[in-house]
Design a protein around this motif. Structure first.
Motif, PDB file in Angstrom:
ATOM      1  N   UNK A  73       0.803  -1.230   0.000  1.00 31.28           N
ATOM      2  CA  UNK A  73       0.000   0.000   0.000  1.00 31.28           C
ATOM      3  C   UNK A  73       0.834   1.277   0.000  1.00 31.28           C
ATOM      4  N   UNK A  74       2.077   1.181   0.441  1.00 28.46           N
ATOM      5  CA  UNK A  74       2.888   2.407   0.549  1.00 28.46           C
ATOM      6  C   UNK A  74       4.179   2.231  -0.253  1.00 28.46           C
ATOM      7  N   UNK A  75       4.126   2.497  -1.547  1.00 25.70           N
ATOM      8  CA  UNK A  75       5.314   2.266  -2.375  1.00 25.70           C
ATOM      9  C   UNK A  75       6.496   3.149  -1.965  1.00 25.70           C
ATOM     10  N   UNK A  76       6.210   4.342  -1.408  1.00 26.11           N
ATOM     11  CA  UNK A  76       7.320   5.257  -1.093  1.00 26.11           C
ATOM     12  C   UNK A  76       7.630   5.334   0.397  1.00 26.11           C
ATOM     13  N   UNK A  77       7.387   4.256   1.097  1.00 22.10           N
ATOM     14  CA  UNK A  77       7.642   4.245   2.542  1.00 22.10           C
ATOM     15  C   UNK A  77       9.096   4.682   2.820  1.00 22.10           C
ATOM     16  N   UNK A  78       9.244   5.681   3.700  1.00 21.46           N
ATOM     17  CA  UNK A  78      10.602   6.175   3.977  1.00 21.46           C
ATOM     18  C   UNK A  78      10.697   6.668   5.411  1.00 21.46           C
ATOM     19  N   UNK A  79      11.851   6.442   6.061  1.00 21.79           N
ATOM     20  CA  UNK A  79      12.015   6.958   7.421  1.00 21.79           C
ATOM     21  C   UNK A  79      12.239   8.468   7.369  1.00 21.79           C
ATOM     22  N   UNK A  80      11.793   9.179   8.415  1.00 23.07           N
ATOM     23  CA  UNK A  80      12.030  10.626   8.419  1.00 23.07           C
ATOM     24  C   UNK A  80      13.234  10.976   9.283  1.00 23.07           C
ATOM     25  N   UNK A  81      13.610  10.061  10.159  1.00 24.10           N
ATOM     26  CA  UNK A  81      14.723  10.350  11.066  1.00 24.10           C
ATOM     27  C   UNK A  81      15.263   9.017  11.574  1.00 24.10           C
ATOM     28  N   UNK A  82      16.436   9.021  12.147  1.00 19.20           N
ATOM     29  CA  UNK A  82      16.991   7.790  12.710  1.00 19.20           C
ATOM     30  C   UNK A  82      16.270   7.506  14.036  1.00 19.20           C
ATOM     31  N   UNK A  83      15.550   6.370  14.156  1.00 17.21           N
ATOM     32  CA  UNK A  83      14.812   6.115  15.399  1.00 17.21           C
ATOM     33  C   UNK A  83      15.754   5.767  16.546  1.00 17.21           C
ATOM     34  N   UNK A  84      15.228   5.889  17.775  1.00 13.89           N
ATOM     35  CA  UNK A  84      16.040   5.580  18.957  1.00 13.89           C
ATOM     36  C   UNK A  84      15.551   4.292  19.615  1.00 13.89           C
ATOM     37  N   UNK A  85      16.505   3.525  20.146  1.00 18.44           N
ATOM     38  CA  UNK A  85      16.138   2.300  20.867  1.00 18.44           C
ATOM     39  C   UNK A  85      15.755   2.641  22.308  1.00 18.44           C
ATOM     40  N   UNK A  86      14.773   1.891  22.833  1.00 15.94           N
ATOM     41  CA  UNK A  86      14.428   2.010  24.259  1.00 15.94           C
ATOM     42  C   UNK A  86      15.587   1.439  25.084  1.00 15.94           C
ATOM     43  N   UNK A  87      15.630   1.731  26.391  1.00 16.16           N
ATOM     44  CA  UNK A  87      16.772   1.256  27.178  1.00 16.16           C
ATOM     45  C   UNK A  87      16.816  -0.255  27.414  1.00 16.16           C
ATOM     46  N   UNK A  88      15.713  -0.977  27.215  1.00 12.51           N
ATOM     47  CA  UNK A  88      15.694  -2.410  27.554  1.00 12.51           C
ATOM     48  C   UNK A  88      16.602  -3.252  26.672  1.00 12.51           C
ATOM     49  N   UNK A  89      17.237  -4.256  27.262  1.00 13.92           N
ATOM     50  CA  UNK A  89      18.074  -5.182  26.490  1.00 13.92           C
ATOM     51  C   UNK A  89      17.394  -6.541  26.336  1.00 13.92           C
ATOM     52  N   UNK A  90      16.653  -6.991  27.354  1.00 14.87           N
ATOM     53  CA  UNK A  90      16.030  -8.326  27.295  1.00 14.87           C
ATOM     54  C   UNK A  90      14.902  -8.322  26.259  1.00 14.87           C
ATOM     55  N   UNK A  91      14.095  -7.262  26.277  1.00 11.57           N
ATOM     56  CA  UNK A  91      13.184  -7.021  25.160  1.00 11.57           C
ATOM     57  C   UNK A  91      13.682  -5.727  24.532  1.00 11.57           C
ATOM     58  N   UNK A  92      14.225  -5.838  23.321  1.00  5.95           N
ATOM     59  CA  UNK A  92      14.943  -4.696  22.735  1.00  5.95           C
ATOM     60  C   UNK A  92      14.196  -4.166  21.512  1.00  5.95           C
TER      61      UNK A  92
END
Ligand code: HEM
Length: 414
Positions: free
Chosen positions: A385-404
């Motif tokens: 449905x979205x042929x031009x899907x594109x990120x707008x910025x570099x996303x950030x990871x949450x602090x959790x490591x066990x569920x990351x």
């Protein structure tokens, strides 16, 4: 430990250089900070997951004192009572019984029967997302799709009424916070309180299903509690529902976010997938699960002394004693060059792809067919449905490591 620090955001953002160093070292090293023995290579992680000298719990073979561990504080009693009644924290024979009673709901056939419902839910969520982003503004793929879909699916499967579903996510997030290595007393008290509220809620719902059963998993499980023979105790019923609601969406939300982000930051693979969606979607989902694992570490207790090593590689074997705790680093095993050619490249056609993201052995993820189906539906529909899907910025990871996973994944969908 060189670069290995689950409490550091820098490490959680990109644990892979530290994993590389660990795999190049001894078969297991003791990490003073977490008090865990780290296992980073694929053959060792895969072997230990199937080793019955290890357990997800130890309370079936020893009490806390004789295992050399401190008794958990009293304020955590409701938390452990709930978690300890789910199959993930039981070992045979209890684990076998609990898993058998719940398995029938997760066979590939039962899951396939949910496919049209999952597709409809995905279509509705995407309608809203695409509408919100129709002016070219950024929309969040995690909050808009990756998060609501699995929560709704598991809540519907269990039979939690729609009006109550907004309660589930905060309860589950509060409980899952306790699985992180740096959980403190505040987290523990919050998790214990969430367990009490969640348990009370489920007990009332189960009572309603007992008098008026409906076509949902909770009604089936209540019938098992009341049946002769293969039984589930009332507390196991609650432990099972809490486990399914937590496991049923926490990992899927993050696996979907991490997976789509992996695709978007490899534009050539994005183009390749769009050009042959029918042929490549299945292997692409497996590669998303491998490449940036949402479940990078699971723990095991050592129930009798073990020796860890790969003699064929000239290892000096390491003895890990009774009472120790292992950190099995699935995220590292998934990048082991002895199993995966060019492991740091994201290759949506990779085959074979025997990643360990769903674990292995008796605790292998019961929901893997459902998780795969949900991810395939979301990613397939999104790309169609979205042929031009594109990120707008570099996303950030949450602090959790066990569920990351990611806080959010802002994209444009026009
Ligand atoms: C991409 C999404 C998912 C990932 C990465 C994932 C990962 C895992 C892993 C690694 C384990 C084993 C943990 C261990 O060995 O210590 C596990 C167990 C489990 N998962 Fe999942 N999971 C996902 C989705 C689901 C879903 C959708 C459900 C159910 C609705 C589910 C239900 C369970 C259950 C019940 C167990 C315990 C199995 C047992 O102890 O026998 N999971 N999962």
């Amino acid at each position: 430990m060189d670069g290995y620090d689950p409490s550091s955001q820098h490490f959680v953002d990109d644990p892979y250089p530290a994993f590389d160093k660990l795999r190049a070292g001894p078969p297991s090293v003791f990490d003073e900070t977490t008090g865990q023995w780290l296992i980073s290579r694929y053959p060792l992680v895969a072997g230990l997951l199937r080793d019955r000298r290890l357990g997800r719990t130890y309370t079936h073979v020893a009490d806390h004192e004789s295992f050399g561990r401190e008794r958990p504080p009293d304020y955590l009693a409701p938390f452990w009572a709930t978690i300890g009644n789910g199959m993930l924290d039981r070992e045979p024979p209890d684990h076998t019984r609990l898993r058998r009673l719940v398995s029938s709901a997760f066979t590939p056939r039962r899951v396939a029967a949910l496919a049209s419902r999952v597709q409809r839910l995905t279509d509705d969520l995407l309608d809203r997302l695409i509408d919100a982003g129709s002016d070219g503004s950024a929309v969040d793929l995690v909050a808009g799709v990756a998060e609501p879909l699995p929560v709704t699916v598991i809540a519907e499967l269990l039979g939690v009424p729609e009006a109550d579903r907004e309660l589930l996510r905060p309860w589950s997030a509060t409980i899952c916070r306790m699985f992180e290595l740096n959980a403190d007393r505040t987290d523990g008290e919050a998790a214990a309180s969430a367990c009490v509220q969640f348990g009370d809620y489920l007990r009332q719902l189960a009572a309603r299903r007992r008098t008026s059963p409906t076509d949902d998993l909770l009604s089936d499980l209540v019938a098992v509690v009341d049946a002769d023979g293969d039984r589930l105790t009332p507390d196991e019923l609650i432990g099972t529902c809490v486990l399914l609601l937590n496991a049923g969406h926490e990992a899927t939300v993050n696996a979907t976010g991490n997976g789509v982000w992996a695709l978007l930051r490899h534009p050539e693979q994005h183009v390749r997938l769009r050009a042959d969606l029918d042929g490549l979607l299945g292997p692409a989902i497996e590669e998303m699960l491998r490449y940036d694992c949402a479940t990078p570490m699971f723990e095991r207790w050592v129930l009798s002394d073990i020796t860890v090593g790969e003699p064929a590689t000239g290892d000096e074997p390491v003895t890990v004693p009774f009472g120790a705790e292992l950190a099995l680093l699935f995220g590292s095993a998934n990048r082991d060059p002895s199993v995966f050619r060019d492991p740091d490249s994201f290759d949506i056609g990779r085959a074979p792809n025997p990643h360990l993201t769903f674990g292995a052995g008796i605790h292998f993820c019961l929901g893997a067919p459902l998780a795969r189906m949900e991810m395939t539906t979301v990613v397939g529909s999104l790309l169609r449905r979205v042929p031009n899907l594109a990120p707008t910025t570099e996303p950030r990871y949450k602090p959790g490591f066990v569920v990351r996973g990611l806080h959010s994944l802002p994209v444009t969908v026009r």
